[in-house]
Structure formats: structure tokens, C-alpha cells
Design a protein around this motif. Structure first.
Motif, mmCIF file in Angstrom:
data_model
loop_
_atom_site.group_PDB
_atom_site.id
_atom_site.type_symbol
_atom_site.label_atom_id
_atom_site.label_comp_id
_atom_site.label_asym_id
_atom_site.label_seq_id
_atom_site.Cartn_x
_atom_site.Cartn_y
_atom_site.Cartn_z
ATOM 1 N N GLU A 165 -3.034 -0.685 -0.165
ATOM 2 C CA GLU A 165 -2.052 -1.509 -0.973
ATOM 3 C C GLU A 165 -1.451 -0.675 -1.914
ATOM 4 N N THR A 166 -2.074 0.222 -2.760
ATOM 5 C CA THR A 166 -1.276 0.888 -3.996
ATOM 6 C C THR A 166 -0.348 1.721 -3.461
ATOM 7 N N GLN A 184 -7.481 -6.826 6.949
ATOM 8 C CA GLN A 184 -7.460 -6.954 5.746
ATOM 9 C C GLN A 184 -8.031 -5.965 4.642
ATOM 10 N N THR A 185 -9.089 -5.207 5.230
ATOM 11 C CA THR A 185 -9.816 -3.986 4.653
ATOM 12 C C THR A 185 -8.613 -2.855 4.551
ATOM 13 N N GLU A 186 -7.759 -2.522 5.620
ATOM 14 C CA GLU A 186 -6.821 -1.783 5.650
ATOM 15 C C GLU A 186 -5.764 -1.871 4.729
ATOM 16 N N LEU A 187 -5.251 -3.165 4.658
ATOM 17 C CA LEU A 187 -4.109 -3.544 3.793
ATOM 18 C C LEU A 187 -4.698 -3.184 2.511
ATOM 19 N N THR A 188 -5.971 -3.601 2.144
ATOM 20 C CA THR A 188 -6.463 -3.488 0.596
ATOM 21 C C THR A 188 -6.525 -2.079 0.409
ATOM 22 N N THR A 189 -6.966 -1.255 1.242
ATOM 23 C CA THR A 189 -7.215 0.177 0.857
ATOM 24 C C THR A 189 -5.940 0.851 0.615
#
Length: 273
Positions: A263-264, A256-261
């Protein structure tokens, strides 16, 4: 209600524990094993059939025999398997293909053979013995995890396809359990060189030295599986053991952290609005 269980690899490990617990719960068990003479358990509701899960040609006949004898298969447990340790670069094609036959193509073939009768009856449960290694991988187990990843992906799609017919699919994801998995006679170790001694070597040593010290109890695992199967809506994925729960929680959090990091950047691949 008493069910008819078909369990592969029923002579040891999770298969043996599941067989004994299913019988204790009043169910009938068909134990599918490669060497029936090695099955030392006897019970009035237990029958033993010879089946090497990698022998695709034998699977339809075994299923037909079980259906003729018992009339139905309520629960199929694809349990047969073994461990393998080796660097991704150094694991041979033969080793990888052999493990894929055992952990993926065999269970797929047996599941497909059982599905028509379940679908016609409108009930049935497929239990796929995967692993915490079916959700994440680490050094030394690329082949093992690759086969379990494949089984999980196929089974997740299958679950959505057969749900309208009243069928259930459950992926069981154990952590480290005190079975024969780590024993020298069961754990296959690919030819090893010093190139990957720091990563793969450490994992191999940990598995070998951890034999007999695993925190998981196979009997309690079998009881948990029976409990889940008996519910109206079993989970798609059932981790077993505190180590599996902790490891998967960390993996999901990191993902989840990697996806959010990222995401842009990920979203930038779309056509402009």
C-alpha cells in the motif's frame, strides 16, 4: 410467475440441467443449440432453436423469432462454452480467438440483441455462466480464464448501466461440477511440449483424471441459479460449489494481504499533497 427463458448450450451440462429445472418450475424455455437434432428432451413448454453462438449474423434473427413467438424474454442464460488447457506460450492465436468468440463475443452479441426489449419492458435478467476461473487463474488455463475474465469485466459494467432500467445481471462462477466439461470430446488440449510439463502438464492430468469425480451436482447448481433469479435482488456474482467458495475466499484474502503489503509504495505514485 412463469418466465420465458432463453438458454444457450441447452443440450448438455449446466444448460441441460437449467432447462429441465426451469421447465419443472413452470417456466417456458427456448433452448438454443448448435445441433437441434441432438436435443432429445421434449416438453410442451420447450422449443428448440438452432444457434451457434459464434455466428454473430444469426443472433438478431433468432432473438426476433423468439420475441415474435413468445412476446418477451425474461431470462437470458449465456451458457454455451467449453474447456481448454494449454500453456500461454503455446496456445495458438486461432485457439485463443476461437475461445474468445465462444465465451465473450458471442455472449456479448446475444446480450446486446436481447437488451432493447428487456429495457423497453423494464424487466429482465441476464445470467452469464462464468467460472471460478473468471476471478483467478492458474497454470494451463490462461486462454479459458482470459475469456472468462473478459466476460466478467464487461458484465460488471453492464450491470451498473442497466440497473436503472430494472434489469439484473448475474455472473455464475461454478467450481468443479460433474458435467461433460472434462470429457475428452469436450476438453480441448493445445499442442503440448515438455517445457511446461511440471505446471501445465499437472493441471491437464488433474482435469482428465478428475472427470466424473467432481464434487459439484449440476442439478443442484441449476436449482441454486433459479433460486437466485427468483429473488428481488440477485447477487452480481454467485459462486457455486464448496470448492469455488473456498478457493475464492483464499484468493480474496491473499489479494487483501498483497494490497496492504504494498500500500505505501502504491500510494507513493500520487503527486505530493
Amino acid at each position: 410467475m412463469a418466465d420465458i427463458w432463453l438458454i444457450t448450450g441447452a443440450n448438455a451440462g449446466f444448460g441441460r440441467a437449467l432447462t429441465e429445472e426451469a421447465l419443472a418450475a413452470g417456466h417456458t424455455v427456448v433452448a438454443a443449440v448448435r445441433r437441434p437434432d441432438a436435443m432429445d428432451l421434449t416438453h410442451e413448454r420447450l422449443s428448440v432453436v438452432k444457434l451457434d453462438i459464434t455466428d454473430m449474423a444469426a443472433i438478431p434473427g433468432v432473438v426476433d423469432d423468439v420475441l415474435q413467438q413468445h412476446g418477451r424474454i425474461d431470462v437470458l442464460v449465456n451458457n454455451a462454452g467449453r474447456g481448454m488447457v494449454g500453456a500461454a506460450e503455446q496456445t495458438t492465436d486461432a485457439e485463443l480467438r476461437g475461445l474468445m468468440e465462444l465465451h465473450f463475443f458471442g455472449p456479448v452479441a446475444l446480450t446486446r440483441a436481447v437488451l432493447p426489449s428487456m429495457r423497453e419492458r423494464g424487466s429482465g435478467t441476464i445470467v452469464q455462466l462464468s467460472s471460478q476461473g473468471g476471478r483467478f487463474a492458474f497454470p494451463g488455463v490462461s486462454a479459458y480464464c482470459g475469456t472468462k475474465f473478459a466476460l466478467e469485466g464487461w458484465s460488471e459494467a453492464l450491470a451498473a448501466e442497466v440497473r436503472p432500467f430494472g434489469l439484473r445481471v448475474m455472473l455464475v462462477e461454478p467450481g468443479a461440477f460433474r458435467t461433460s466439461f472434462n470429457e475428452p470430446t469436450a476438453l480441448h488440449v493445445s499442442e503440448f511440449s515438455d517445457i511446461y510439463s511440471e505446471s501445465v502438464g499437472a493441471v491437464r492430468t488433474a482435469l482428465e483424471e478428475g472427470n466424473g469425480k467432481q464434487p459439484g451436482d449440476p442439478v443442484r447448481a441449476a436449482q441454486a441459479i433459479l433460486t437466485a433469479v427468483a429473488t428481488a435482488e440477485p447477487p452480481l456474482r454467485l459462486p457455486l460449489g464448496s470448492d469455488a467458495v473456498d478457493a475464492l475466499a483464499a484468493v480474496y484474502s491473499n489479494s487483501q494481504t498483497e494490497l496492504t503489503t504494498w500500500e505505501t509504495l502504491s500510494r507513493s505514485a500520487d503527486f505530493p499533497a
